[in-house]
Every structure is written in structure tokens, then in C-alpha cells.
Design an enzyme around this catalytic site. Sequence first.
Site, PDB file in Angstrom:
ATOM      1  N   ASN A 177       0.696  -3.969   5.647  1.00 22.55           N
ATOM      2  CA  ASN A 177      -0.185  -3.352   6.637  1.00 22.55           C
ATOM      3  C   ASN A 177      -1.580  -3.959   6.509  1.00 22.55           C
ATOM      4  OD1 ASN A 177      -2.100  -1.084   7.673  1.00 22.55           O
ATOM      5  ND2 ASN A 177      -0.069  -0.442   8.324  1.00 22.55           N
ATOM      6  N   ALA A 178      -2.292  -4.078   7.633  1.00 21.23           N
ATOM      7  CA  ALA A 178      -3.654  -4.610   7.616  1.00 21.23           C
ATOM      8  C   ALA A 178      -4.537  -3.790   6.689  1.00 21.23           C
ATOM      9  CB  ALA A 178      -4.227  -4.624   9.026  1.00 21.23           C
TER      10      ALA A 178
ATOM     11  N   GLU B 219      11.910  -2.232  -2.350  1.00 18.38           N
ATOM     12  CA  GLU B 219      12.760  -1.336  -3.147  1.00 18.38           C
ATOM     13  C   GLU B 219      12.599   0.114  -2.702  1.00 18.38           C
ATOM     14  OE1 GLU B 219      10.704  -3.680  -4.158  1.00 18.38           O
ATOM     15  OE2 GLU B 219      11.228  -4.477  -6.123  1.00 18.38           O
TER      16      GLU B 219
HETATM   17  N1  THU Z   1       6.710  -6.475  -3.277  1.00 23.06           N
HETATM   18  C1  THU Z   1       7.907  -5.830  -3.153  1.00 23.06           C
HETATM   19  O1  THU Z   1       8.383  -5.575  -2.036  1.00 23.06           O
HETATM   20  N2  THU Z   1       8.549  -5.463  -4.278  1.00 23.06           N
HETATM   21  C2  THU Z   1       8.115  -5.718  -5.545  1.00 23.06           C
HETATM   22  O2  THU Z   1       8.745  -5.280  -6.502  1.00 23.06           O
HETATM   23  C3  THU Z   1       6.913  -6.515  -5.755  1.00 23.06           C
HETATM   24  C4  THU Z   1       6.091  -6.774  -4.546  1.00 23.06           C
HETATM   25  C5  THU Z   1       6.008  -6.864  -2.060  1.00 23.06           C
HETATM   26  C6  THU Z   1       4.770  -6.066  -1.788  1.00 23.06           C
HETATM   27  C7  THU Z   1       3.975  -7.031  -0.937  1.00 23.06           C
HETATM   28  O3  THU Z   1       4.400  -6.881   0.418  1.00 23.06           O
HETATM   29  C8  THU Z   1       4.409  -8.389  -1.414  1.00 23.06           C
HETATM   30  O4  THU Z   1       5.610  -8.198  -2.150  1.00 23.06           O
HETATM   31  C9  THU Z   1       3.387  -9.072  -2.311  1.00 23.06           C
HETATM   32  O5  THU Z   1       2.979  -8.231  -3.322  1.00 23.06           O
END
Ligand code: THU
Length: 158
Positions: A63-64, A73
Amino acid sequence: MKKIEITLDSFDTLSELSASDQSLVRAAIERLGTGHAPYSNFHVSAACRTQDGQIWIGTNQENASFPVGICAERVALSVANMQAPGQKVIEMAIVYRDPSHRHKDPLAPCGMCRQALSEQSQRQASPVRLLLANEKGASWICEDANSLLPLSFDLRDL
Ligand code: THU
């Protein structure tokens, strides 16, 4: 002294995994890149299998207003709990696409997602198994997500 250890099974290729594990990782890989990650360009996809055999996918949604974003997850857990109420989440595969290509190891869930996974295992009174993988199929298998969050804070502390 208190010593805490974690054990992960490590595999170099997807073909070394069981057919069931391969199918869950593939389900996550199929949806990689379909999330909303215009800010980090770092795409994550999580596929969880409920005890009835169904697979539920989550992708990261940014999101912005950065803190509003949510990890793949926790999206997957929310989808599974909403669409299959009362079904235990047996396992979750987590894959990522790293634009920098710096990483060769699987990705481990962030701290907030570990906390959410811990709550999930508490509410269903059984562990959530994790398949951490990269797009090339290298993977680490963790039999209980709680082992990634030792000394956790949970509802028993309240
Ligand atoms: N991110 C996840 O979706 N899961 C994780 O366990 C680590 C980070 C996403 C959050 C954000 O959209 C992007 O990865 C970079 O942090």
C-alpha cells in the site's frame, strides 16, 4: 543455561520433495507475481493446505501508506480461516521472487507472520508445517512453525 535449536530439512531441488509437498510449492509458485508489490518489487506467495486437502493462496499486498501492506503468509492464513472455517491449516509453502537476484536460499517468514503462525497453531491445537522454497526449488522444511519463534508471547501469557 538455556539453549534453543531449530532443525530444518534442506533440499536442493523440488524433485527431492514428496509429490504432496511439490504440489503445494508449485501452487505457491504459480501465483508468484500476482500480488501487489509496486513499492518493493519483492513478490511473495504462500499456499496453505487445510486438513480437508484444499489449498488456499495468499500474495503480498502493499500500500502507498506502507504499514498498511500485508504479507503473503497472513493473507493466506486469513483466506484459509475464512473460506474453510474450523479446518486446521496443516502446512504452508512460502516462495518469493527477489528482483535483485541476491538470494539463493529460501525465504523465512517475517516476525509478524511467525506470530500469526503461532496463533494459528494455538487455535487449532496442532502445528503448522512450513515449506520454505525459492523459485528454483531449493527448500527448507520446518515441521513446526513455532520452532522459528522460540519464547513466543501468546494467549497463555494474557
Ligand atoms: N513479505 C511477505 O509477504 N512475507 C514475508 O515473510 C516477508 C516480506 C513482503 C512484504 C512486502 O510486500 C515485501 O515482501 C517486501 O518486504
